[in-house]
Design an enzyme around this catalytic site. Structure first.
Site, PDB file in Angstrom:
ATOM      1  CG  ASP A   1      -2.120   0.992   1.134  1.00  0.00           C
ATOM      2  OD1 ASP A   1      -3.050   1.003   0.373  1.00  0.00           O
ATOM      3  OD2 ASP A   1      -2.124   1.896   2.015  1.00  0.00           O
TER       4      ASP A   1
ATOM      5  CE1 TYR B   1      -5.483   7.727   0.820  1.00  0.00           C
ATOM      6  CE2 TYR B   1      -4.799   7.828   3.510  1.00  0.00           C
ATOM      7  CZ  TYR B   1      -5.306   6.959   2.309  1.00  0.00           C
ATOM      8  OH  TYR B   1      -5.381   5.535   2.326  1.00  0.00           O
TER       9      TYR B   1
ATOM     10  CG  HIS C   1      -5.367  -3.243  -0.458  1.00  0.00           C
ATOM     11  ND1 HIS C   1      -4.683  -3.078  -1.327  1.00  0.00           N
ATOM     12  CD2 HIS C   1      -5.343  -2.275   0.570  1.00  0.00           C
ATOM     13  CE1 HIS C   1      -4.044  -1.812  -1.144  1.00  0.00           C
ATOM     14  NE2 HIS C   1      -4.451  -1.370  -0.076  1.00  0.00           N
TER      15      HIS C   1
END
Length: 293
Positions: A104, A216, A271
């Site tokens: 990730d 982010y 994921h």
């Protein structure tokens, strides 16, 4: 607590590096490997995978800047700075060369680590990530294709908006983290209560959500950093790993834009490979690392 292959707790510590303080776990012996977790996780993500490595490797599993039990500074959440954190940590711990396994956001940071510290990284395992600047942003679009494939990453735009996410998430960290962790897996039961508790504990601490959102919010900076780094492909061998229900073989096709020597593998998973299929992941990763030592 995380245990090695002897079922003994791994060592923990803190190091002041690159202007921040990182908490890390370490155990095992042999050539060094550093494990970089993603969001909304911590180094606890590696609890099943790490004991598969410790018979063969000295393993370092840090909490990334701002996450887990590491410090939460005001800035420095772009992937290049966070990769420099890890380079400084590995130097501090006496590891001049090492392999990198990232998943990730930890995979994007791992790529920057390999690109910025080429003399120190001898192998890169890149698991389940999309690159800012190379298609990540496309999955924020509300399209039939994104929705049907489960790849409508609605939360990226939400997280990017200042102040509002903090207001709405406060007091609901458990609900958000549980949803995100379980929704992205083929095997949601692997999001065990102990892991959920640990992730909620860390992200509920002062500054925990702010730090997560800051990662982010650095995406546009990351995109430019990735475009710059991609101008010189990695000579470091790369193993690109995907889950069939999430990013899948796109991990490999992406990495071919960034590195000369790329192999790929896709698991029957979502994921979070190291929690969903740790044994299968180790069976692929260990031979790859053994060839590069």
């Amino acid at each position: 607590m995380i245990f090695d292959h002897h079922e003994k707790p791994v060592r923990t510590g803190r190091a002041t590096v690159n202007g921040t303080s990182l908490h890390y776990r370490t155990g095992g012996s042999g050539p060094a490997v550093v494990l970089l977790h993603g969001v909304p996780k911590t180094s606890y993500h590696w609890r099943h995978f790490l004991p598969r490595l410790t018979p063969h490797h000295t393993v370092v599993a840090p909490d990334l800047r701002g996450l887990g039990d590491s410090a939460r500074p005001a800035d420095g959440y772009d992937s290049a700075t966070m990769s420099d954190d890890i380079a400084a940590l590995m130097s501090h711990l006496g590891h001049d060369t090492y392999s990198v396994i990232g998943e990730d956001w930890g995979a994007v940071i791992g790529y920057q680590l390999a690109a910025r510290h080429r003399d120190h990284v001898n192998a890169l395992v890149f698991a389940e990530a999309l690159f800012p600047g190379f298609g990540f942003e496309d999955h924020t679009a509300l399209t039939h294709e994104n929705v049907a494939s489960g790849m409508h990453l609605w939360h990226l735009g939400f997280y990017f908006q200042p102040d509002v996410p903090e207001m709405l998430i406060a007091g609901h960290e458990r609900e958000l983290i549980t949803y995100m962790i379980k929704y992205e897996r083929s095997h949601p039961d692997t999001a065990t209560p102990d892991a959920i508790e640990e992730y909620v504990r860390c992200y509920s601490m002062p500054g925990g959500i702010r730090a997560m959102l800051s990662i982010y919010r650095a995406m546009l900076v990351d995109a430019e950093q990735n475009r710059q780094a991609a101008q010189k492909k990695l000579d470091t061998p790369v193993l690109a790993l995907g889950g069939s229900a999430f990013i899948g073989d796109r991990n490999e096709s992406q990495m071919r834009l960034f590195a000369h020597d790329v192999t790929g593998h896709v698991f029957n998973a979502g994921h979070d490979l190291a929690e969903e299929v740790p044994d299968e992941m180790a069976d692929v990763v260990l031979p790859f690392l053994a060839k590069r030592m």
